[in-house]
Every structure is written in structure tokens, then in C-alpha cells.
Design a protein around this motif. Structure first.
Motif, mmCIF file in Angstrom:
data_model
loop_
_atom_site.group_PDB
_atom_site.id
_atom_site.type_symbol
_atom_site.label_atom_id
_atom_site.label_comp_id
_atom_site.label_asym_id
_atom_site.label_seq_id
_atom_site.Cartn_x
_atom_site.Cartn_y
_atom_site.Cartn_z
ATOM 1 N N SER A 1 59.456 67.106 -93.190
ATOM 2 C CA SER A 1 60.830 67.504 -93.501
ATOM 3 C C SER A 1 61.348 66.725 -94.716
ATOM 4 O O SER A 1 62.016 67.285 -95.589
ATOM 5 C CB SER A 1 61.726 67.283 -92.285
ATOM 6 N N LYS B 1 66.089 68.555 -91.175
ATOM 7 C CA LYS B 1 66.451 67.354 -90.414
ATOM 8 C C LYS B 1 65.274 66.363 -90.387
ATOM 9 O O LYS B 1 64.139 66.747 -90.108
ATOM 10 C CB LYS B 1 66.828 67.770 -88.997
ATOM 11 N N THR C 1 61.632 67.539 -85.786
ATOM 12 C CA THR C 1 61.682 68.982 -86.029
ATOM 13 C C THR C 1 61.165 69.705 -84.792
ATOM 14 O O THR C 1 60.043 69.456 -84.347
ATOM 15 C CB THR C 1 60.829 69.356 -87.265
ATOM 16 N N ASP D 1 59.035 74.671 -92.686
ATOM 17 C CA ASP D 1 58.950 73.359 -92.030
ATOM 18 C C ASP D 1 58.526 73.593 -90.582
ATOM 19 O O ASP D 1 58.999 74.525 -89.933
ATOM 20 C CB ASP D 1 60.326 72.668 -92.070
HETATM 21 MG MG LIG Z 1 60.296 67.307 -89.320
#
Ligand SMILES: [Mg+2]
Ligand SMILES: Nc1nc2c(ncn2[C@@H]2O[C@H](COP(=O)(O)OP(=O)(O)OP(=O)(O)O)[C@@H](O)[C@H]2O)c(=O)[nH]1
Length: 274
Positions: A133, A146, A154, A170
């Protein structure tokens, strides 16, 4: 140290990954430059089934630069690879050009068939807490994904457009259920890929201390220059982790030691070598 656990969200992450693979043109596989081999998921190579892929060794700011060079030379034999740091931005500017090079052939073929070029869709995969991320945020220059200093931040997949030619997915960190080699489990735990709640932190810290004594003895001089004091107890004493009666709080000492190692305070260290 044995690590016995397989949280439900890992199984879910694997299902999600297989599902999402159908929708992507390429894969960006993140490895950790401190553990370039131990951090790469052997399961992943089977799941990817020949998708175009680039490998990024992230957290290069924390790794031993000489070993990073050696690993880049080694890994380049099988796929394009870059050393990067999502924290400092080092190497991040090379990622999009590398992706474009990787996908040039496919885009040319699509153009020949008269298919209008659309943006490349790539999926970012890697073990928990490796900086997936953070890397995406670094690429877009804003904190859209995040992030957090522990594994399992995540939870679902999230598409993020990097620019008109590239979209990134992601994904939650994916870890393999069994570490055939206990050394791999220790290295991953030391690097921060495994939640501290499921670890025996004192055992891990003791293992790390032994490993550093052997491979990076000078990294430990910040605690003491007296070899006989180089124990978890000695580290705890040097950091004032005392409980009543003047005894050392070994858990606290272990936590401080692990935190300092993970943050790079002990220097630039690579744990995998060949
Ligand atoms: Mg992550
Ligand atoms: N020093 C350093 N820290 C990094 C780097 N990349 C990420 N981090 C830190 O590593 C931690 C994890 O980063 P995330 O981006 O949340 O990792 P993730 O792979 O998305 O983690 P999950 O979503 O939990 O699988 C955060 O504390 C980041 O600040 C890097 O290149 N260098």
C-alpha cells in the motif's frame, strides 16, 4: 521457533488473488530487500501461471546495499527486478517505465489486432507488511491506500489509477501456511511480516540476537561493548527495562530490540544470503 497459525483471512486472500488474476495484465511482486528469498511466496509462483511480472525489492533503505546489488544480479536472471523504497521514494520512478517495457509486446499485438490501447492493469502482491500500500501511495503521491506498521492492514482489493496508462490493484498480504524451513519463519517474523500476537517475542528476539552476533556484530555495539553483556537481559538493562527487585523485564527488552531492528536503528541489514 515454530509458528503455528493460519488465519482465515489468508485463505480468503488466496481466493481473492486467484479471482483477481483473471482481470490483470501483469503482476508487481514485492519482496523485502532484507529477506529477498524468504519474503517471496513459493505458492505465488504457481498461482501466477506465467503472467508478466516484475519483482521489486522494497525497503531497500533498510537492507545492506552490497547484498541488494548481489540479489538484483541474481534475480535478474529470471525476471525484471528493481530495488525500491516506498518510504524514501528511492527507485520508485523506474517502476512505470519498467512496466511499460514489460507490456510493450502485448500492447503492440493488441494494436495490430486493432484493439485500442487501454491502460495496463497490474496487481501488487506480496507478504503482509511488506509495503504494498505504501508503494502505491508513493507512486500516486497521496495516501489513497491505507497503510500501517503491522501485518494485515489491507483487507480487500482496491484499484488505484496511477496515471492514464497504469492502474494498480492493492491486495491483502499473502503468507504461506507452512515454513518448510524454520529459519525462514524466524527471518519473516524478525522483518515484521507476522503479527507479534502470534509470536513468542522472547524466543524470536533471542534468535535474532544470535543471528546478529554472527553476521553483523557491530550492529549490537549500541547496547554494550562488553560481549558477556550481549544477552536479552543485558539489552534490557541497557534500556532500563527493570521490574521490581531490579530484575529485567525480558518481554519488554525483546520488544524494544525487535522494534529497533525493524526500524533500521541497528543499521542496514540483509538476512538472506547465498
Ligand atoms: Mg496494504
Ligand atoms: N523503512 C521502510 N518502511 C517501509 C517501506 N515501505 C513500507 N514501509 C513501512 O512498512 C509498514 C507496512 O506498510 P504497508 O504499505 O501498510 O504494507 P502492506 O504490504 O500494504 O501491508 P498489508 O496491507 O498489511 O499486507 C508501514 O509502517 C510502512 O511505513 C520502505 O520502503 N522502507
Amino acid at each position: 521457533m515454530s509458528i503455528q497459525w493460519y488465519p482465515g483471512h489468508m485463505a480468503k486472500a488466496k481466493r481473492l488473488l486467484l479471482d483477481q488474476l483473471k482481470w490483470v495484465d501483469a503482476v508487481i511482486e514485492l519482496g523485502d530487500a532484507r529477506v529477498p528469498e524468504s519474503s517471496r511466496n513459493p505458492l505465488l509462483q504457481q498461482l501466477l501461471k506465467g503472467k508478466p511480472k516484475i519483482v521489486l525489492l522494497n525497503k531497500a533503505d533498510l537492507a545492506d546495499p552490497q547484498w541488494t546489488e548481489s540479489w538484483l544480479r541474481e534475480l535478474r536472471k529470471t525476471s525484471p527486478v528493481l530495488a525500491v523504497s516506498a518510504a524514501t521514494g528511492f527507485g520508485v520512478g523506474k517502476i512505470v517505465p519498467e512496466m511499460e517495457r514489460l507490456m510493450a509486446g502485448k500492447q503492440d499485438r493488441m494494436a495490430m489486432k486493432g484493439v485500442r490501447a487501454r491502460s495496463i492493469r497490474a496487481m501488487v502482491v506480496g507478504i503482509p507488511n511488506i509495503g504494498k500500500s505504501s508503494l502505491i501511495n508513493q507512486l500516486i503521491g497521496s495516501a489513497k491506500a491505507k497503510t500501517g506498521n503491522k501485518p494485515g492492514i489491507t483487507r480487500g482489493n482496491q484499484w488505484i489509477r496511477i496515471h492514464d496508462k497504469l492502474e494498480l490493484l492493492d491486495t491483502p498480504g499473502l503468507l504461506w501456511p507452512k515454513f518448510e524451513n524454520p529459519e525462514v519463519g524466524n527471518k519473516l517474523a524478525a522483518s515484521g511480516a507476522i503479527r507479534d500476537e502470534v509470536l513468542n517475542q522472547e524466543e524470536l528476539a533471542a534468535w535474532l540476537l544470535g543471528w546478529l552476533k554472527e553476521y553483523y556484530p557491530t550492529s549490537l555495539e549500541r547496547y554494550t561493548r562488553e560481549p558477556s553483556q550481549l544477552t536479552l537481559e543485558g539489552i534490557g538493562r541497557s534500556r532500563g527495562c527493570l521490574i521490581k527487585g531490579g530484575e529485567v523485564d525480558l518481554l519488554k527488552a525483546s520488544q524494544i530490540f525487535l522494534r529497533e531492528f525493524r526500524s533500521g536503528a541497528l543499521g542496514k541489514i540483509t538476512m538472506d544470503r547465498f
